[in-house]
Design a protein around this motif. Sequence first.
Motif, mmCIF file in Angstrom:
data_model
loop_
_atom_site.group_PDB
_atom_site.id
_atom_site.type_symbol
_atom_site.label_atom_id
_atom_site.label_comp_id
_atom_site.label_asym_id
_atom_site.label_seq_id
_atom_site.Cartn_x
_atom_site.Cartn_y
_atom_site.Cartn_z
ATOM 1 N N LYS A 2 0.776 -1.041 0.067
ATOM 2 C CA LYS A 2 -0.083 0.255 0.144
ATOM 3 C C LYS A 2 0.825 1.193 -0.047
ATOM 4 C CE LYS A 2 -4.430 -1.883 2.092
ATOM 5 N NZ LYS A 2 -5.227 -1.975 3.117
ATOM 6 N N TYR A 3 2.012 1.218 0.785
ATOM 7 C CA TYR A 3 2.672 2.342 0.890
ATOM 8 C C TYR A 3 3.410 2.717 -0.320
ATOM 9 C CZ TYR A 3 6.983 5.377 2.188
ATOM 10 O OH TYR A 3 7.839 6.077 2.376
ATOM 11 N N THR A 4 3.982 1.486 -1.194
ATOM 12 C CA THR A 4 4.854 1.682 -2.255
ATOM 13 C C THR A 4 3.593 1.819 -3.431
ATOM 14 O OG1 THR A 4 6.131 -0.277 -1.639
ATOM 15 C CG2 THR A 4 5.674 0.130 -4.211
ATOM 16 N N VAL A 5 2.603 1.439 -3.579
ATOM 17 C CA VAL A 5 1.470 1.668 -4.529
ATOM 18 C C VAL A 5 1.235 3.467 -4.667
ATOM 19 C CG1 VAL A 5 -0.733 1.564 -5.659
ATOM 20 C CG2 VAL A 5 0.852 -0.348 -5.112
ATOM 21 N N ASP A 6 1.143 3.839 -3.458
ATOM 22 C CA ASP A 6 0.751 5.167 -3.136
ATOM 23 C C ASP A 6 1.579 6.268 -3.864
ATOM 24 O OD1 ASP A 6 -1.225 7.274 -2.375
ATOM 25 O OD2 ASP A 6 0.190 7.581 -0.823
#
Length: 424
Positions: free
Chosen positions: A227-231
């Motif tokens: 989630k952190y990466t995709v954001d």
Amino acid sequence: MRKFSSATTLLNKSRFVPTSGSYPQGYNVGAIATGVKKADALDLSVLSSTVPASAAAVFTTNKVFAAPVQVSRDVLSKTGGKDIGAIVMNSGCANAVTGEGGLKDARTMVSQVSHDLGIAPESALVMSTGVIGQRLQIDKITKGITELTSSKLGSSHNHWLECAKGIMTTDTFPKLVSKSFEFDGVKYSMAGLSKGAGMICPNMATLLGFFVTDAPITPSALNKMLKYTVDRSFNCIAVDTDMSTNDTIAAMANGAAGGETITEDHKNFEAFQAEMLAFARELAQLVVRDGEGATKFITLNIKDAATYQDAKQVANSIANSSLFKTAMYGKDANWGRILCATGYSGVDVDPFKISVALSSAAGEVQLLSNGEPVALDEAKAAVILEEEDLNIELSLGTGGGQECQFWTCDLSHEYVTVNGSYRS
């Protein structure tokens, strides 16, 4: 079928296709032509893990979401992201807005690949891409799954490249990235692929794709990393303002390389997350480089915002401005369009504190300094805009110091040509 304005575009994009790779242990991949797409094009891809893996995924926020999105959500909900063994993907048909029959078809794909690979029932994720509103030719798909999993999966670079080709639609090149790195004396590898060239609008996710690693990571830690990466990667790209019904980004970690299991509070959690972010950004940028009809790759550096979200909101507004994108296509340093999109972004900005600069490998020009226009050297700006890779730096001057990097492309005549004949 996609049309091209010149052979030069094809030649130019080929430089982004890797000729070798560094792939994680314990995965086999491949693709096959089932006949769903025309001209015997690869249209079915499978990734399998030789050992059960942790998995996580993020999906489109479009309220009209496709059957495979629902089915993959169900799989992750039932399993908690544990003991996932495969991902099965098809192109040529999105299996979206297909009712109960579409859900049945997506579940059939999961059941078929689980059975043929000898893994636990309903332990696979499913993705589809292509035309909306058409039912899958499920008999061709299931036959293809059986043939592909029985003899055509492998771990070579060519297998990975074919897997990437199997999910292409209007893409002009397969998008594949891999790398290796080391923690505590253990070598880990990561590989991933994606598809996307249009309907690329941020707000999770923006396309189809996955990345997998042979590191041991718990499902909850992997989900948090993803989630952190995709954001900060796939949600920081834009080709147009359309969000697909099928967008999915998945991640798997099978632990085949060994080492300590990474949890959310493990000493290597943030370091591994940083590796994943750099990896995801590289993969996401390939989508922008292949934007439908694109001739420019544009990096937006929004600086000195009050918050990260403010910076991202301004970047998103500029990246999706048709006037800004057409100006870049026309090689016109019309910075007023940048300020216009900043002003309607919804972020509270002070126009007397904003500064804007344009740069490329050919040099840099300041366009606006603390709200004051700078005399533009049109000749120099023209040389800068001839380059394929452009950079826009916009400082909001809030004193907050927060920033966001965002990637977009121009908007050309070819975009209309591609999408005006998508089904033909």
